[in-house]
Design a protein around this motif. Structure first.
Motif, PDB file in Angstrom:
ATOM      1  N   ASP A 233     -41.212  -3.722 -23.188  1.00  0.00           N
ATOM      2  CA  ASP A 233     -40.339  -4.902 -22.806  1.00  0.00           C
ATOM      3  C   ASP A 233     -40.866  -6.008 -21.960  1.00  0.00           C
ATOM      4  OD1 ASP A 233     -38.313  -6.131 -21.415  1.00  0.00           O
ATOM      5  OD2 ASP A 233     -37.354  -4.565 -20.693  1.00  0.00           O
ATOM      6  N   ARG A 234     -41.272  -6.993 -23.490  1.00  0.00           N
ATOM      7  CA  ARG A 234     -42.182  -8.167 -23.283  1.00  0.00           C
ATOM      8  C   ARG A 234     -40.845  -9.239 -22.625  1.00  0.00           C
ATOM      9  NH1 ARG A 234     -46.994  -7.906 -25.435  1.00  0.00           N
ATOM     10  NH2 ARG A 234     -47.344  -9.778 -25.488  1.00  0.00           N
ATOM     11  N   GLN A 235     -39.818  -8.812 -22.462  1.00  0.00           N
ATOM     12  CA  GLN A 235     -38.469 -10.067 -21.873  1.00  0.00           C
ATOM     13  C   GLN A 235     -39.076  -9.854 -20.018  1.00  0.00           C
ATOM     14  OE1 GLN A 235     -35.320 -11.986 -23.557  1.00  0.00           O
ATOM     15  NE2 GLN A 235     -34.927  -9.720 -23.461  1.00  0.00           N
ATOM     16  N   PHE A 236     -39.100  -8.166 -19.774  1.00  0.00           N
ATOM     17  CA  PHE A 236     -39.354  -7.616 -18.433  1.00  0.00           C
ATOM     18  C   PHE A 236     -40.785  -8.957 -18.340  1.00  0.00           C
ATOM     19  CE2 PHE A 236     -40.036  -5.551 -14.866  1.00  0.00           C
ATOM     20  CZ  PHE A 236     -38.786  -5.468 -14.350  1.00  0.00           C
ATOM     21  N   MET A 237     -41.348  -8.168 -18.936  1.00  0.00           N
ATOM     22  CA  MET A 237     -42.685  -8.222 -18.483  1.00  0.00           C
ATOM     23  C   MET A 237     -42.967 -10.170 -18.024  1.00  0.00           C
ATOM     24  SD  MET A 237     -44.993  -6.333 -21.324  1.00  0.00           S
ATOM     25  CE  MET A 237     -47.493  -6.554 -20.963  1.00  0.00           C
ATOM     26  N   ALA A 238     -42.537 -10.548 -18.894  1.00  0.00           N
ATOM     27  CA  ALA A 238     -42.127 -12.067 -19.238  1.00  0.00           C
ATOM     28  C   ALA A 238     -41.472 -12.749 -17.672  1.00  0.00           C
ATOM     29  CB  ALA A 238     -41.554 -12.841 -19.517  1.00  0.00           C
ATOM     30  N   PRO A 276     -31.806 -17.416 -24.591  1.00  0.00           N
ATOM     31  CA  PRO A 276     -31.939 -18.456 -24.232  1.00  0.00           C
ATOM     32  C   PRO A 276     -32.203 -19.140 -22.524  1.00  0.00           C
ATOM     33  CG  PRO A 276     -30.312 -19.045 -25.525  1.00  0.00           C
ATOM     34  CD  PRO A 276     -30.803 -17.804 -25.153  1.00  0.00           C
ATOM     35  N   ARG A 277     -31.311 -18.122 -21.666  1.00  0.00           N
ATOM     36  CA  ARG A 277     -32.008 -17.919 -19.997  1.00  0.00           C
ATOM     37  C   ARG A 277     -33.311 -18.124 -20.003  1.00  0.00           C
ATOM     38  NH1 ARG A 277     -26.916 -17.912 -17.243  1.00  0.00           N
ATOM     39  NH2 ARG A 277     -25.956 -16.913 -19.117  1.00  0.00           N
ATOM     40  N   VAL A 278     -33.219 -17.327 -20.589  1.00  0.00           N
ATOM     41  CA  VAL A 278     -34.998 -16.301 -19.953  1.00  0.00           C
ATOM     42  C   VAL A 278     -35.624 -17.597 -20.310  1.00  0.00           C
ATOM     43  CG1 VAL A 278     -36.497 -14.651 -20.803  1.00  0.00           C
ATOM     44  CG2 VAL A 278     -34.207 -13.630 -20.606  1.00  0.00           C
ATOM     45  N   LEU A 279     -35.333 -17.842 -21.285  1.00  0.00           N
ATOM     46  CA  LEU A 279     -36.201 -19.259 -21.422  1.00  0.00           C
ATOM     47  C   LEU A 279     -36.243 -20.181 -21.015  1.00  0.00           C
ATOM     48  CD1 LEU A 279     -36.009 -19.129 -25.092  1.00  0.00           C
ATOM     49  CD2 LEU A 279     -38.582 -18.375 -23.748  1.00  0.00           C
ATOM     50  N   SER A 280     -35.240 -20.528 -20.136  1.00  0.00           N
ATOM     51  CA  SER A 280     -34.801 -21.837 -19.241  1.00  0.00           C
ATOM     52  C   SER A 280     -35.145 -21.561 -18.118  1.00  0.00           C
ATOM     53  CB  SER A 280     -33.191 -21.755 -19.180  1.00  0.00           C
ATOM     54  OG  SER A 280     -32.687 -22.383 -18.256  1.00  0.00           O
ATOM     55  N   MET A 281     -35.454 -20.321 -17.798  1.00  0.00           N
ATOM     56  CA  MET A 281     -35.711 -19.968 -17.041  1.00  0.00           C
ATOM     57  C   MET A 281     -37.371 -19.720 -16.545  1.00  0.00           C
ATOM     58  SD  MET A 281     -37.749 -17.111 -15.247  1.00  0.00           S
ATOM     59  CE  MET A 281     -36.926 -15.568 -15.673  1.00  0.00           C
ATOM     60  N   LEU A 282     -38.102 -19.446 -17.429  1.00  0.00           N
ATOM     61  CA  LEU A 282     -39.096 -19.791 -17.540  1.00  0.00           C
ATOM     62  C   LEU A 282     -39.924 -21.429 -17.468  1.00  0.00           C
ATOM     63  CD1 LEU A 282     -39.859 -17.046 -20.015  1.00  0.00           C
ATOM     64  CD2 LEU A 282     -40.582 -16.725 -17.658  1.00  0.00           C
ATOM     65  N   GLU A 305     -37.166 -29.393 -21.170  1.00  0.00           N
ATOM     66  CA  GLU A 305     -37.216 -28.118 -21.503  1.00  0.00           C
ATOM     67  C   GLU A 305     -35.495 -27.086 -21.423  1.00  0.00           C
ATOM     68  OE1 GLU A 305     -37.535 -25.326 -24.690  1.00  0.00           O
ATOM     69  OE2 GLU A 305     -37.463 -27.346 -24.832  1.00  0.00           O
ATOM     70  N   ALA A 306     -36.404 -27.182 -20.312  1.00  0.00           N
ATOM     71  CA  ALA A 306     -35.740 -25.892 -19.153  1.00  0.00           C
ATOM     72  C   ALA A 306     -33.911 -25.865 -19.366  1.00  0.00           C
ATOM     73  CB  ALA A 306     -35.814 -25.984 -17.709  1.00  0.00           C
ATOM     74  N   HIS A 307     -33.361 -27.696 -19.266  1.00  0.00           N
ATOM     75  CA  HIS A 307     -32.543 -27.582 -19.684  1.00  0.00           C
ATOM     76  C   HIS A 307     -31.788 -27.685 -21.164  1.00  0.00           C
ATOM     77  CE1 HIS A 307     -30.988 -29.546 -16.055  1.00  0.00           C
ATOM     78  NE2 HIS A 307     -32.480 -29.493 -15.038  1.00  0.00           N
ATOM     79  N   ARG A 308     -32.630 -28.016 -22.228  1.00  0.00           N
ATOM     80  CA  ARG A 308     -32.148 -28.038 -23.158  1.00  0.00           C
ATOM     81  C   ARG A 308     -32.183 -26.024 -23.443  1.00  0.00           C
ATOM     82  NH1 ARG A 308     -34.139 -26.832 -28.525  1.00  0.00           N
ATOM     83  NH2 ARG A 308     -36.167 -25.678 -27.649  1.00  0.00           N
ATOM     84  N   GLN A 309     -32.791 -25.417 -23.299  1.00  0.00           N
ATOM     85  CA  GLN A 309     -32.651 -24.216 -23.568  1.00  0.00           C
ATOM     86  C   GLN A 309     -31.426 -23.620 -22.711  1.00  0.00           C
ATOM     87  OE1 GLN A 309     -33.449 -21.425 -25.626  1.00  0.00           O
ATOM     88  NE2 GLN A 309     -36.137 -22.636 -25.889  1.00  0.00           N
ATOM     89  N   PHE A 310     -30.812 -23.870 -21.756  1.00  0.00           N
ATOM     90  CA  PHE A 310     -29.908 -23.993 -20.529  1.00  0.00           C
ATOM     91  C   PHE A 310     -28.431 -23.901 -21.864  1.00  0.00           C
ATOM     92  CE2 PHE A 310     -26.575 -23.785 -17.459  1.00  0.00           C
ATOM     93  CZ  PHE A 310     -26.537 -22.613 -16.615  1.00  0.00           C
TER      94      PHE A 310
END
Length: 439
Positions: A233-238, A276-282, A305-310
């Motif tokens: 679960d690579r998303q959760f590892m992130a 996108p929400r995960v990528l924005s948080m990161l 980048e956070a705002h673009r992903q959001f």
């Protein structure tokens, strides 16, 4: 041998105190014992009982007449006073291992317990184990739903009251779930149990982090990573790596913070269906790391980048439940905090104020944190009265939350008032601070 006493965890502020850290590094037990007495209320006679020493020997150490150097004695002190092994140059102690994964615990002579009336006595843990074995029908999809529901309840209670009081329940459930992993079951059930165990381990690490018990937090975060890796679960590892990045910023290790969040982004990008929400948080965690390093250009790029992903988030995105907290107010306040960390108070103030206005009343810790950051930016802008008023509002929310991390922030704000200590608003804030966080 002295009659044993029940070990108890030292206050987080003592374990992170530079004087305590230094005393442990050089194994100056005279200072260690004095600090434990002063800050934890554990007197020499109790130290002797906890560490299997004689009271006279402890007295000689405190007076400087004796030094303790034998390894078995050092280990008894670490275990008796619950000093993490790394602080004394030891291997990780068995009690530092996540309770769910510990094989054995150090045995101690048990004092005779007075008999309890049958109507009030509870069965021992071995009785629970036997009954669980005889009645077990195996986990089912409804078991997983119930466990996830419990986790979501823990999240809510953590926001409202802090995680310290939750920790025993979370660790107990983690132990239970890890026990289930050893049983034969379908692939989907086992996959779900690993996911639940990974989140329980991460949440336990988070409660230690919030208490500023960083070594214990790292232990559980690492275990969470290992559990998530079992099911890829690579998303959760992130997500876990993002937590470790945030902890590194609190430990003034910005290079580590950037390394952790970079690894988190790599994990998310290689995961199937990262949202996108995960990528924005990161990206926002990346902004925090760059801001801690004092890199304006890199910070602003990560914020963009956070705002673009959001903006790419869709209503039907399959977001994992653990990222649902990262909503628009959270994006706004984190943007403001990143600007604040760079010293860009004028840009930070309106963002944090707007997010605070939109924050849920039930999220007492979030309201207190955001009010602290607003007060800090207002002080940086020379708005003393507003800053003290806002910080006092933070204390109102903080009074119902057990969070040493939050308490540390508010004490930090008080230190920033040094030049204004005689001003009435600063005096009033100090009085309120001492009411909420005495000592």
């Amino acid at each position: 041998m002295p009659k044993p006493a029940q070990p108890r965890e030292l206050p987080a502020r003592l374990l992170t105190d530079p004087e305590m850290i230094d005393a442990c590094q050089v194994r100056d037990f005279a200072r260690v014992f004095q600090l434990v007495k002063k800050h934890a209320g554990i007197y020499p006679s109790m130290i002797a009982r906890l560490c299997y020493l004689t009271p006279s020997r402890v007295g000689e150490v405190i007076s400087g007449g004796r030094r303790l150097q034998h390894m078995d004695v050092v280990e008894r002190i670490a275990d008796g006073l619950r000093i993490p092994g790394h602080m004394l140059g030891l291997a990780r102690r068995t009690w530092e291992t996540p309770a769910a994964l510990a094989v054995t615990q150090r045995s101690q002579p048990q004092a005779a317990e007075p008999e309890q009336p049958a109507s009030t006595a509870l069965p021992g843990s071995e009785v629970d184990s036997v009954l669980a074995f005889t009645s077990k029908t195996g986990p089912s999809p409804s078991t997983l739903r119930a466990l996830q529901s419990s986790i979501e309840d823990y999240w809510r209670r953590d926001d409202q009251h802090g995680g310290e009081a939750l920790r025993p329940a979370v660790v107990g459930q983690l132990r239970y779930v890890v026990g289930l992993l050893n049983d034969g079951k379908s692939h989907s059930i086992k996959h779900g149990l690993y996911g639940v165990a990974a989140e329980l381990a991460r949440l336990t690490g988070w409660t230690h982090f919030d208490a500023r018990q960083y070594s214990q937090a790292r232990t559980y975060f690492t275990e969470s990573l290992q559990l998530a890796k079992e099911i890829d679960d690579r998303q959760f590892m992130a997500n876990v790596l993002a937590c470790m990045s945030l902890q590194a910023t609190y430990q003034d290790k910005p290079a580590d913070a950037l390394a952790f969040v970079s690894a988190a982004q790599d994990a998310a990008r290689t995961a199937t269906g990262s949202t996108p929400r995960v990528l924005s948080m990161l990206s926002m965690r990346e902004a925090f790391a760059h801001a801690s390093l004092g890199s304006p250009t890199a910070t602003h790029t990560a914020i963009s980048e956070a705002h673009r992903q959001f903006e790419r988030i869709g209503a039907s995105d399959p977001d994992p439940a653990w990222v649902s907290y990262f909503d628009e107010p959270k994006l706004i306040v984190d943007t403001g905090i990143a600007h604040g960390r760079l010293g860009e108070a004028a840009a930070a103030e309106p963002l944090i104020a707007e997010a605070l206005r939109r924050e849920k009343d039930s999220n007492q810790r979030g309201r207190a944190f955001h009010a602290f950051w607003l007060a800090r930016t207002q002080l940086d802008l020379g708005k003393l009265d507003q800053a003290c008023h806002t910080a006092t509002e933070a204390l109102v929310s903080a009074s119902s939350v057990a969070s040493e991390r939050l308490a540390g922030h508010l004490r930090e704000f008080y230190e920033q008032l040094t030049a204004y200590r005689q001003e009435p608003v600063a005096v009033a804030f100090e009085a309120r601070l001492r009411e909420v966080f005495p000592g």
